[in-house]
Design a protein around this motif. Structure first.
Motif, PDB file in Angstrom:
ATOM      1  N   ILE A 189       0.861  -1.181   0.000  1.00 54.21           N
ATOM      2  CA  ILE A 189       0.000   0.000   0.000  1.00 54.21           C
ATOM      3  C   ILE A 189       0.895   1.228   0.000  1.00 54.21           C
ATOM      4  O   ILE A 189       1.885   1.293   0.731  1.00 54.21           O
ATOM      5  CB  ILE A 189      -0.956   0.002   1.223  1.00 54.21           C
ATOM      6  N   SER A 190       0.568   2.184  -0.829  1.00 55.38           N
ATOM      7  CA  SER A 190       1.358   3.404  -0.946  1.00 55.38           C
ATOM      8  C   SER A 190       0.940   4.405   0.126  1.00 55.38           C
ATOM      9  O   SER A 190      -0.099   4.255   0.793  1.00 55.38           O
ATOM     10  CB  SER A 190       1.159   4.027  -2.320  1.00 55.38           C
ATOM     11  N   THR A 191       1.739   5.456   0.285  1.00 49.96           N
ATOM     12  CA  THR A 191       1.383   6.512   1.228  1.00 49.96           C
ATOM     13  C   THR A 191       0.062   7.169   0.849  1.00 49.96           C
ATOM     14  O   THR A 191      -0.778   7.446   1.709  1.00 49.96           O
ATOM     15  CB  THR A 191       2.505   7.568   1.276  1.00 49.96           C
ATOM     16  N   THR A 192      -0.155   7.393  -0.442  1.00 46.03           N
ATOM     17  CA  THR A 192      -1.412   8.004  -0.895  1.00 46.03           C
ATOM     18  C   THR A 192      -2.606   7.139  -0.532  1.00 46.03           C
ATOM     19  O   THR A 192      -3.636   7.638  -0.043  1.00 46.03           O
ATOM     20  CB  THR A 192      -1.369   8.228  -2.416  1.00 46.03           C
ATOM     21  N   LYS A 193      -2.493   5.826  -0.742  1.00 47.10           N
ATOM     22  CA  LYS A 193      -3.594   4.919  -0.418  1.00 47.10           C
ATOM     23  C   LYS A 193      -3.809   4.818   1.093  1.00 47.10           C
ATOM     24  O   LYS A 193      -4.951   4.709   1.560  1.00 47.10           O
ATOM     25  CB  LYS A 193      -3.322   3.538  -1.006  1.00 47.10           C
ATOM     26  N   LEU A 194      -2.721   4.865   1.867  1.00 48.98           N
ATOM     27  CA  LEU A 194      -2.876   4.835   3.313  1.00 48.98           C
ATOM     28  C   LEU A 194      -3.508   6.142   3.812  1.00 48.98           C
ATOM     29  O   LEU A 194      -4.304   6.138   4.754  1.00 48.98           O
ATOM     30  CB  LEU A 194      -1.524   4.595   3.988  1.00 48.98           C
ATOM     31  N   GLU A 195      -3.186   7.257   3.167  1.00 50.13           N
ATOM     32  CA  GLU A 195      -3.863   8.521   3.490  1.00 50.13           C
ATOM     33  C   GLU A 195      -5.363   8.400   3.246  1.00 50.13           C
ATOM     34  O   GLU A 195      -6.181   8.837   4.066  1.00 50.13           O
ATOM     35  CB  GLU A 195      -3.280   9.654   2.654  1.00 50.13           C
ATOM     36  N   ASP A 196      -5.736   7.774   2.111  1.00 52.56           N
ATOM     37  CA  ASP A 196      -7.155   7.583   1.801  1.00 52.56           C
ATOM     38  C   ASP A 196      -7.831   6.719   2.866  1.00 52.56           C
ATOM     39  O   ASP A 196      -8.961   6.999   3.289  1.00 52.56           O
ATOM     40  CB  ASP A 196      -7.315   6.927   0.429  1.00 52.56           C
ATOM     41  N   GLU A 315      -7.549  -8.898   4.392  1.00 48.13           N
ATOM     42  CA  GLU A 315      -6.490  -8.329   3.551  1.00 48.13           C
ATOM     43  C   GLU A 315      -5.261  -8.069   4.402  1.00 48.13           C
ATOM     44  O   GLU A 315      -5.381  -7.735   5.583  1.00 48.13           O
ATOM     45  CB  GLU A 315      -6.937  -7.005   2.928  1.00 48.13           C
ATOM     46  N   PHE A 316      -4.087  -8.199   3.791  1.00 48.18           N
ATOM     47  CA  PHE A 316      -2.861  -7.823   4.475  1.00 48.18           C
ATOM     48  C   PHE A 316      -2.007  -7.022   3.514  1.00 48.18           C
ATOM     49  O   PHE A 316      -1.556  -7.542   2.499  1.00 48.18           O
ATOM     50  CB  PHE A 316      -2.095  -9.043   4.993  1.00 48.18           C
ATOM     51  N   LEU A 317      -1.818  -5.728   3.829  1.00 49.78           N
ATOM     52  CA  LEU A 317      -1.094  -4.823   2.963  1.00 49.78           C
ATOM     53  C   LEU A 317       0.169  -4.335   3.673  1.00 49.78           C
ATOM     54  O   LEU A 317       0.134  -4.015   4.865  1.00 49.78           O
ATOM     55  CB  LEU A 317      -1.965  -3.617   2.599  1.00 49.78           C
ATOM     56  N   ILE A 318       1.277  -4.278   2.948  1.00 46.64           N
ATOM     57  CA  ILE A 318       2.557  -3.886   3.511  1.00 46.64           C
ATOM     58  C   ILE A 318       2.873  -2.461   3.084  1.00 46.64           C
ATOM     59  O   ILE A 318       2.882  -2.124   1.901  1.00 46.64           O
ATOM     60  CB  ILE A 318       3.672  -4.844   3.061  1.00 46.64           C
ATOM     61  N   TYR A 319       3.147  -1.628   4.096  1.00 45.16           N
ATOM     62  CA  TYR A 319       3.435  -0.217   3.849  1.00 45.16           C
ATOM     63  C   TYR A 319       4.921  -0.039   3.592  1.00 45.16           C
ATOM     64  O   TYR A 319       5.767  -0.341   4.437  1.00 45.16           O
ATOM     65  CB  TYR A 319       2.994   0.621   5.047  1.00 45.16           C
ATOM     66  N   THR A 320       5.247   0.462   2.406  1.00 52.83           N
ATOM     67  CA  THR A 320       6.646   0.618   1.980  1.00 52.83           C
ATOM     68  C   THR A 320       6.863   2.021   1.423  1.00 52.83           C
ATOM     69  O   THR A 320       6.955   2.218   0.207  1.00 52.83           O
ATOM     70  CB  THR A 320       7.009  -0.432   0.906  1.00 52.83           C
ATOM     71  N   PRO A 321       6.943   3.030   2.285  1.00 56.98           N
ATOM     72  CA  PRO A 321       7.120   4.402   1.802  1.00 56.98           C
ATOM     73  C   PRO A 321       8.556   4.674   1.390  1.00 56.98           C
ATOM     74  O   PRO A 321       9.466   3.879   1.659  1.00 56.98           O
ATOM     75  CB  PRO A 321       6.751   5.236   3.027  1.00 56.98           C
ATOM     76  N   HIS A 322       8.760   5.801   0.741  1.00 56.30           N
ATOM     77  CA  HIS A 322      10.112   6.268   0.476  1.00 56.30           C
ATOM     78  C   HIS A 322      10.753   6.689   1.801  1.00 56.30           C
ATOM     79  O   HIS A 322      10.060   7.113   2.732  1.00 56.30           O
ATOM     80  CB  HIS A 322      10.087   7.451  -0.496  1.00 56.30           C
ATOM     81  N   PRO A 323      12.067   6.579   1.920  1.00 59.84           N
ATOM     82  CA  PRO A 323      12.725   6.968   3.179  1.00 59.84           C
ATOM     83  C   PRO A 323      12.367   8.388   3.601  1.00 59.84           C
ATOM     84  O   PRO A 323      12.433   9.322   2.801  1.00 59.84           O
ATOM     85  CB  PRO A 323      14.214   6.843   2.838  1.00 59.84           C
ATOM     86  N   GLY A 324      11.948   8.535   4.848  1.00 65.28           N
ATOM     87  CA  GLY A 324      11.622   9.849   5.393  1.00 65.28           C
ATOM     88  C   GLY A 324      10.268  10.401   4.991  1.00 65.28           C
ATOM     89  O   GLY A 324       9.904  11.510   5.399  1.00 65.28           O
ATOM     90  N   GLU A 325       9.493   9.656   4.201  1.00 67.98           N
ATOM     91  CA  GLU A 325       8.200  10.154   3.730  1.00 67.98           C
ATOM     92  C   GLU A 325       7.211  10.280   4.891  1.00 67.98           C
ATOM     93  O   GLU A 325       7.115   9.386   5.739  1.00 67.98           O
ATOM     94  CB  GLU A 325       7.651   9.212   2.661  1.00 67.98           C
TER      95      GLU A 325
END
Length: 506
Positions: A189-196, A315-325
């Motif tokens: 899951i991306s940062t944008t999707k986690l924000e949603d 569901e199991f989603l793994i959060y993998t943001p860019h460093p420091g995001e």
């Protein structure tokens, strides 16, 4: 469901180790430090090596001898998972192993660990150990080179004494084990999707549940149209496990009325084991929810749990943001959730941290949810607004001596610091909350009132502090309920499964 996750129907029922593996592949899980005794408690997750070697000859997903073939098989499994892919871990014999190592002693042929007094060096050593696999020989009698350990067959089971010695596996085997037990098999899951996802939350009240020696927090609504008192999102869903299994209330209950998403701060079992402590009609409702967790190095236990969720329709989603995001989710015109991964090196220090904020309030303020992450690893970067609600990291464990404990806004009369711990918990000879952790918070303008800072945990603290229990001879148990401006009053949750014990409305 793997039998390792089973919780007995009655709190005094014991499930002893019926089979002891003679050989196991082990991955380091965590350590706890007793600086006064000069000892370190080490915990490892194990899989029966004989079982895995035999299964790997028939099942490519479990073939540790052919890492490239295993990786290819997992890629195919990931493609099929949404359509009901099989669970290769359901019958896997997995265990927890714990033992104490005294200062100056080496671990399985590695150089001795840093001194128990050097918390930062030990944290770095833990981060290095998390990347390693070990091959253990296990016996029921002491022999040359063997050390005494405790072997647990399940999250909520009693241990059996065992004697172990270990070595490093071959580089190919190490690569193969890492290919099998990896979170990269799961969707991301991306940062944008986690924000949603987080923008759907309500945050009128913050609940800190009594789950024993573990952590479980929830964001609640008081608005009628949102069903007041029903969690919209959980942050951790833990319970006391292994040597602290006795601390978990029996029965334990959570509310799943709205099938809330669960943000997992990090992968320690006491932050997710509540998923197996609650049943409804002989089913586990938490396993049907959406879970979001950080990408970290894990072992057999954690992968088996994640795939159990998927196998049960969750569901199991793994959060993998860019460093420091840093993420920023808007909840309303005046409220938001900002979040990031801690920038430490070990599992605790790289967890997901949430700051629920009201930037336009006078004074600007927040609730801060930390998991086990020391403030040292996120405060400078996240810059959370001064908290009026704060959940102490790691159940009140020791912090880095230079940890920047957040102070509440000046002039406010309502502020709450919550400690989530289990009565009589033990980590070797260490007990949470610790004198060092409590003292640092007390020095940052969090009034601990009746607590003796040298021996915290009893009686009820009062002041700015809420706790989920007291240590003996105390009797107080129950989750904490935190508001924004004043203690919540007259609030009755319509959901009968909100908590196993009353929420302290303060």
């Amino acid at each position: 469901m793997n039998t390792h996750f089973h919780r007995n129907a009655h709190p005094n029922e014991e499930r002893p180790v019926t089979h002891m593996p003679t050989r196991a592949y082990a991955r380091f899980d965590h350590l706890e430090v007793d600086a006064r005794a000069g000892s370190i408690l080490l915990a490892f997750d194990l899989v029966d090596a004989q079982w895995l070697d035999l299964e790997g000859q028939q099942e490519p997903l479990l073939d540790a001898e052919r890492p490239d073939a295993a990786a290819k098989a997992w890629s195919e499994w990931k493609r099929l998972a949404p359509y009901g892919a099989r669970n290769p871990f359901e019958a896997m014999p997995i265990y927890r192993l714990e033992f104490e190592l005294h200062h100056g002693h080496s671990l399985f042929g590695l150089p001795p660990l840093p001194s128990a007094n050097d918390s930062r060096a030990l944290s770095n050593a833990a981060a290095d150990l998390e990347q390693m696999w070990f091959e253990l020989e296990i016996n029921n009698q002491r022999g040359p080179g063997f050390m005494l350990a405790q072997l647990y067959p399940g999250l909520f089971a009693s241990p059996r004494p065992a004697f172990v010695k270990g070595k490093m596996p071959s580089s190919r085997k190490n690569k193969g084990l890492s290919a099998i037990f990896s979170l990269t098999h799961l969707p991301t899951i991306s940062t944008t999707k986690l924000e949603d996802e987080l923008s759907k939350a309500s945050a009128d009240l913050l609940a800190v549940y009594d789950v024993g020696q573990g952590n479980a927090n929830a964001l609640l609504s008081t608005k009628r149209y949102r069903e007041p008192g029903v969690p919209t999102h959980y942050y951790d869903l833990g319970a006391g496990v292994y040597r602290n299994k006795h601390t978990t209330p029996h029965p334990l209950a959570f509310c799943f009325t709205k099938k809330p998403s669960i943000i997992l701060s990090h992968w320690d079992a006491d932050h997710w084991a509540g998923a197996y402590a609650v049943t409804v009609n002989n089913a586990y409702p938490a396993l049907r929810c959406k879970w979001i967790a950080p990408l970290q190095a894990v072992g057999p236990l954690h992968i088996a749990f994640a795939i159990d969720v998927i196998s049960n329709g969750g569901e199991f989603l793994i959060y993998t943001p860019h460093p420091g995001e840093i993420g920023n989710a808007t909840l309303s015109p005046y409220r938001r959730i900002r979040f990031m991964l801690g920038n430490g090196r070990d599992r605790n220090g790289t967890g997901i941290v949430l700051a629920v904020e009201e930037p336009d309030n006078v004074p600007a303020r927040s609730w801060l949810l930390t998991g086990d992450c020391d403030y040292l690893h996120f405060v400078k970067e996240l810059k959370p607004l001064p908290p009026v609600g704060l959940v102490a990291p790691h159940h009140g464990a020791n912090l880095d001596s230079k940890s920047p404990v957040p102070t509440p806004p000046g002039g406010v009369t309502y502020k709450r610091l919550a400690y989530s711990f289990g009565p009589g918990n033990k980590h070797g000879t260490v007990q949470h909350p610790t004198s060092q952790g409590v003292t640092l918070h007390n020095s940052a303008d969090w009034d601990h009132n009746y607590w003796n800072l040298v021996t915290p945990g009893f009686p009820t603290a009062g002041g700015d502090v809420l706790t989920t229990c007291e240590h003996a001879p105390g009797t107080s148990r129950g989750g904490a309920l935190i508001g924004w401006d004043k203690p919540p009053t007259g609030f009755l949750a319509p959901c009968p499964g909100l908590c196993s014990a009353p929420l302290n409305q303060s």
